[in-house]
Enzyme design. Structure first.
Site, short mmCIF file in Angstrom:
data_model
loop_
_atom_site.label_atom_id
_atom_site.label_comp_id
_atom_site.label_asym_id
_atom_site.label_seq_id
_atom_site.Cartn_x
_atom_site.Cartn_y
_atom_site.Cartn_z
N CYS A 29 6.66 -3.84 0.86
CA CYS A 29 5.17 -4.12 1.91
C CYS A 29 4.71 -5.63 1.08
O CYS A 29 4.16 -5.02 -0.30
CB CYS A 29 4.84 -3.04 1.06
SG CYS A 29 2.73 -3.07 2.35
N CYS A 32 0.97 -5.00 -0.49
CA CYS A 32 1.19 -3.56 -1.75
C CYS A 32 1.43 -4.24 -2.46
O CYS A 32 1.24 -4.69 -3.77
CB CYS A 32 2.45 -2.54 -0.87
SG CYS A 32 2.42 -1.80 -0.22
#
Length: 102
Positions: A29, A32
């Protein structure tokens, strides 16, 4: 930052004596990865808070339990209760303000 699993969640998060910030993330991600340094920095600056991260790919049952359908999702717990969450990228100052306001 503590890496949390399904097995350690109760002891590390729900039974914590500090306000606990949980970063639900995945290695793939992009957003993230972008907030990870902010979370690490905040964990070093705010000893009154506990910071944890949960890999949703390795711990899908926790993601399901807390309704995590998009990542990053940051959740704040205190005294065993979920106080609030936010989803997506935020700047470091926004994350700190969110945690303080919970």
């Amino acid at each position: 930052m503590h890496n949390i699993t399904t097995d350690s969640f109760e002891a590390e998060v729900l039974q914590s004596d500090k306000r606990t910030v949980v970063d639900f993330y995945a290695d793939w991600c992009g957003p993230c990865k972008m907030i990870a340094p902010y979370m690490q920095s905040l964990s070093e600056e705010h000893g009154e808070w506990k910071f944890c991260k949960i890999n949703v790919d390795e711990n899908p049952e926790l993601a399901i339990r807390f309704g995590v359908s998009s990542i990053p999702t940051v959740a704040v717990f205190e005294n065993g209760q979920l106080l609030d969450t936010f989803v997506g990228y935020r700047e470091k100052e926004q994350i700190a303000a969110f945690i303080s306001a919970c």
